[in-house]
Enzyme design. Structure first.
Site, mmCIF file in Angstrom:
data_model
loop_
_atom_site.group_PDB
_atom_site.id
_atom_site.type_symbol
_atom_site.label_atom_id
_atom_site.label_comp_id
_atom_site.label_asym_id
_atom_site.label_seq_id
_atom_site.Cartn_x
_atom_site.Cartn_y
_atom_site.Cartn_z
ATOM 1 N N GLY A 14 0.827 -1.214 0.000
ATOM 2 C CA GLY A 14 0.000 0.000 0.000
ATOM 3 C C GLY A 14 0.854 1.253 0.000
ATOM 4 O O GLY A 14 0.580 2.213 0.723
ATOM 5 N N ALA A 15 1.893 1.240 -0.847
ATOM 6 C CA ALA A 15 2.828 2.376 -0.878
ATOM 7 C C ALA A 15 2.515 3.344 -2.007
ATOM 8 O O ALA A 15 3.300 4.239 -2.278
ATOM 9 C CB ALA A 15 4.260 1.849 -1.002
ATOM 10 N N SER A 17 0.010 5.406 -1.990
ATOM 11 C CA SER A 17 -0.534 6.670 -1.471
ATOM 12 C C SER A 17 -0.399 6.713 0.047
ATOM 13 O O SER A 17 0.094 5.763 0.662
ATOM 14 C CB SER A 17 -2.007 6.842 -1.885
ATOM 15 N N GLY A 18 -0.793 7.853 0.615
ATOM 16 C CA GLY A 18 -0.931 8.004 2.058
ATOM 17 C C GLY A 18 0.289 7.626 2.887
ATOM 18 O O GLY A 18 1.436 7.957 2.558
ATOM 19 N N GLY A 20 1.682 4.721 3.513
ATOM 20 C CA GLY A 20 2.636 3.779 2.908
ATOM 21 C C GLY A 20 3.627 4.484 1.999
ATOM 22 O O GLY A 20 4.820 4.170 1.985
ATOM 23 N N SER A 144 -4.693 -0.061 13.864
ATOM 24 C CA SER A 144 -5.342 1.231 14.104
ATOM 25 C C SER A 144 -5.868 1.261 15.529
ATOM 26 O O SER A 144 -6.208 0.219 16.101
ATOM 27 C CB SER A 144 -6.519 1.375 13.131
ATOM 28 N N TYR A 170 -14.330 -2.507 10.176
ATOM 29 C CA TYR A 170 -12.981 -1.920 10.180
ATOM 30 C C TYR A 170 -12.291 -2.186 11.526
ATOM 31 O O TYR A 170 -11.156 -2.664 11.576
ATOM 32 C CB TYR A 170 -13.060 -0.420 9.893
HETATM 33 N N1 LIG Z 1 -5.238 7.468 7.780
HETATM 34 C C1 LIG Z 1 -5.536 7.181 9.041
HETATM 35 O O1 LIG Z 1 -5.997 8.038 9.793
HETATM 36 C C2 LIG Z 1 -5.287 5.804 9.574
HETATM 37 C C3 LIG Z 1 -5.525 5.571 10.934
HETATM 38 C C4 LIG Z 1 -5.289 4.298 11.446
HETATM 39 C C5 LIG Z 1 -4.813 3.300 10.618
HETATM 40 N N2 LIG Z 1 -4.602 3.540 9.291
HETATM 41 C C6 LIG Z 1 -4.081 2.443 8.461
HETATM 42 O O2 LIG Z 1 -2.942 2.891 7.757
HETATM 43 C C7 LIG Z 1 -2.777 2.099 6.574
HETATM 44 C C8 LIG Z 1 -2.546 3.012 5.390
HETATM 45 O O3 LIG Z 1 -3.746 3.715 5.134
HETATM 46 P P1 LIG Z 1 -3.778 5.230 4.595
HETATM 47 O O4 LIG Z 1 -4.477 6.017 5.602
HETATM 48 O O5 LIG Z 1 -2.453 5.645 4.112
HETATM 49 O O6 LIG Z 1 -4.828 5.055 3.371
HETATM 50 P P2 LIG Z 1 -4.639 5.190 1.789
HETATM 51 O O7 LIG Z 1 -4.044 6.504 1.439
HETATM 52 O O8 LIG Z 1 -5.977 4.850 1.217
HETATM 53 O O9 LIG Z 1 -3.581 4.052 1.449
HETATM 54 C C9 LIG Z 1 -3.951 2.705 1.457
HETATM 55 C C10 LIG Z 1 -3.000 1.945 0.565
HETATM 56 O O10 LIG Z 1 -3.459 0.573 0.466
HETATM 57 C C11 LIG Z 1 -3.692 0.282 -0.913
HETATM 58 N N3 LIG Z 1 -4.802 -0.658 -1.066
HETATM 59 C C12 LIG Z 1 -6.095 -0.481 -0.717
HETATM 60 N N4 LIG Z 1 -6.819 -1.547 -1.093
HETATM 61 C C13 LIG Z 1 -5.963 -2.395 -1.700
HETATM 62 C C14 LIG Z 1 -6.109 -3.654 -2.331
HETATM 63 N N5 LIG Z 1 -7.292 -4.249 -2.456
HETATM 64 N N6 LIG Z 1 -5.016 -4.248 -2.842
HETATM 65 C C15 LIG Z 1 -3.817 -3.659 -2.773
HETATM 66 N N7 LIG Z 1 -3.607 -2.458 -2.208
HETATM 67 C C16 LIG Z 1 -4.683 -1.849 -1.680
HETATM 68 C C17 LIG Z 1 -4.020 1.616 -1.544
HETATM 69 O O11 LIG Z 1 -3.895 1.566 -2.968
HETATM 70 P P3 LIG Z 1 -4.496 2.774 -3.871
HETATM 71 O O12 LIG Z 1 -3.448 3.863 -3.829
HETATM 72 O O13 LIG Z 1 -4.650 2.166 -5.222
HETATM 73 O O14 LIG Z 1 -5.788 3.197 -3.248
HETATM 74 C C18 LIG Z 1 -2.973 2.491 -0.871
HETATM 75 O O15 LIG Z 1 -1.714 2.283 -1.433
HETATM 76 C C19 LIG Z 1 -4.032 1.243 6.460
HETATM 77 O O16 LIG Z 1 -3.771 -0.054 6.939
HETATM 78 C C20 LIG Z 1 -5.017 1.956 7.375
HETATM 79 O O17 LIG Z 1 -6.014 1.088 7.860
HETATM 80 C C21 LIG Z 1 -4.820 4.773 8.748
#
Ligand SMILES: NC(=O)c1ccc[n+]([C@@H]2O[C@H](COP(=O)([O-])OP(=O)(O)OC[C@H]3O[C@@H](n4cnc5c(N)ncnc54)[C@H](OP(=O)(O)O)[C@@H]3O)[C@@H](O)[C@H]2O)c1
Length: 312
Positions: A14-15, A17-18, A20, A144, A170
């Protein structure tokens, strides 16, 4: 060479975006070999180019797989094993959050559970042989604080066929993946594996695309998010604990812990259950059975049963 200064091979899922993408950026800046995983080929390539441009590190590779499908997770693990002779760090970061209506993947799994729980379980199992070839390997899984918002685990309806709601799906997917990582730690220790550590991290609230799909499908969440805005940090800030646990010498040897905001988190006993961990492990081992190799994975190692629990 001192392990702290060794160039490592690091896979971040998941690198694209965001958090990762920021994790990959920070680790590439440290000079390691980085494998950036994403699900969209163009987006993943662009993220890889962005990291190379900003760090000058050309040893950054892009790989693509849809981690909602276990067949794809298995193909992805094969791809990594065919390209790299070992792995030093696996960051299970990819994650998803969906809407208020339960959705299933083409393989029949509830989507949140498939991406957030089953995929890290299978990928970690399949990459263990590569990790064990490292002098000192680390598995870091992004969970999380929402593990506390899913309510009571429903162990006779793990994929929420009868009781789905978005916060429950979730929250429980993150509680379960944390339990699985505790099991990996316990099973590795029981197997006498000393060169692989396993930790879970939570990034805090960060501005990312994570909530995009859940908000699009559940507009009631929008006001909640607006209220929450003052507490939301950048994705780079969210990546800090993942980066710390991936390479920082200060946490060498630390295993089986839950970290957040750069610190070990104290967990209330209320959220821990040996029986629950075993049940989730066995459920995932059963669901992933077609893709799990034989003795090469912990799912069938030790006693030869999936229900191994180390004697304490
Ligand atoms: N943001 C927060 O506040 C927060 C808080 C607690 C935990 N987290 C955790 O942190 C981690 C990163 O999340 P983020 O906030 O950075 O969200 P994000 O920007 O949506 O990044 C998620 C990453 O996972 C990839 N992904 C999603 N579904 C996928 C699939 N079916 N197959 C392969 N890759 C997939 C996305 O690909 P695409 O780029 O193609 O979408 C993206 O690279 C997650 O595990 C999330 O649960 C986030």
């Amino acid at each position: 060479m001192n392990d702290a200064h060794r160039s490592k091979i690091i896979l971040v899922t998941g690198a694209s975006s965001g958090i990762g993408k920021r994790t990959a950026l920070a680790l590439a800046a440290q000079g390691h070999v980085i494998i950036m995983h994403g699900r969209n080929p163009r987006k993943t390539r662009e993220a890889r180019d962005w990291v190379v441009e900003r760090t000058g590190n050309r040893n950054v590779h892009a790989r693509v797989a849809d981690l909602s499908l276990m067949s794809e997770v298995a193909r992805f693990a094969d791809d990594i094993a065919a390209s790299f002779d070992h792995l030093d760090v696996l960051v299970n970061n990819a994650g998803g959050q969906f809407g208020s209506v339960r959705e299933t993947t083409a393989e029949g799994h509830e989507k949140t559970f498939a991406i957030n729980t089953l995929a890290p379980f299978l990928l970690t199992n399949l990459l263990l042989p590569l990790l064990e070839r490292s002098p000192s390997a680390r598995i870091v899984t992004v969970a999380s604080e929402s593990y506390r918002q899913g309510g009571r685990p429903i162990l006779d309806d793990i994929e929420l066929e009868r009781s789905y709601s978005m916060p429950r799906a979730y929250g429980l997917s993150k509680l379960y993946v944390w339990w699985l990582m505790r099991q990996f730690d316990a099973r590795l220790k029981a197997d006498g594996v000393r060169n692989v550590t396993v930790n879970t991290v939570e990034p805090g609230s960060a501005v990312t695309a994570l909530q995009r799909e859940s908000i699009r499908k559940s507009l009631w969440m929008l006001p909640l998010l607006i209220l929450w805005l003052p507490f939301i940090r950048t994705a780079a800030h969210g990546a800090r604990t993942s980066v710390l646990m991936a390479t920082d010498p200060s946490v060498e040897g630390v295993s089986g812990e839950f970290w957040g905001n750069g610190r070990r988190k104290r967990i209330s006993a209320k959220w821990l259950s040996e029986e629950g961990e075993r049940r989730i492990w066995d459920y995932c081992a059963h669901a992933c059975a077609p893709y799990l190799g034989e003795a090469s994975t912990l799912a069938g190692r030790g006693t030869g049963e999936t229900g191994l629990w180390p004697e304490s």
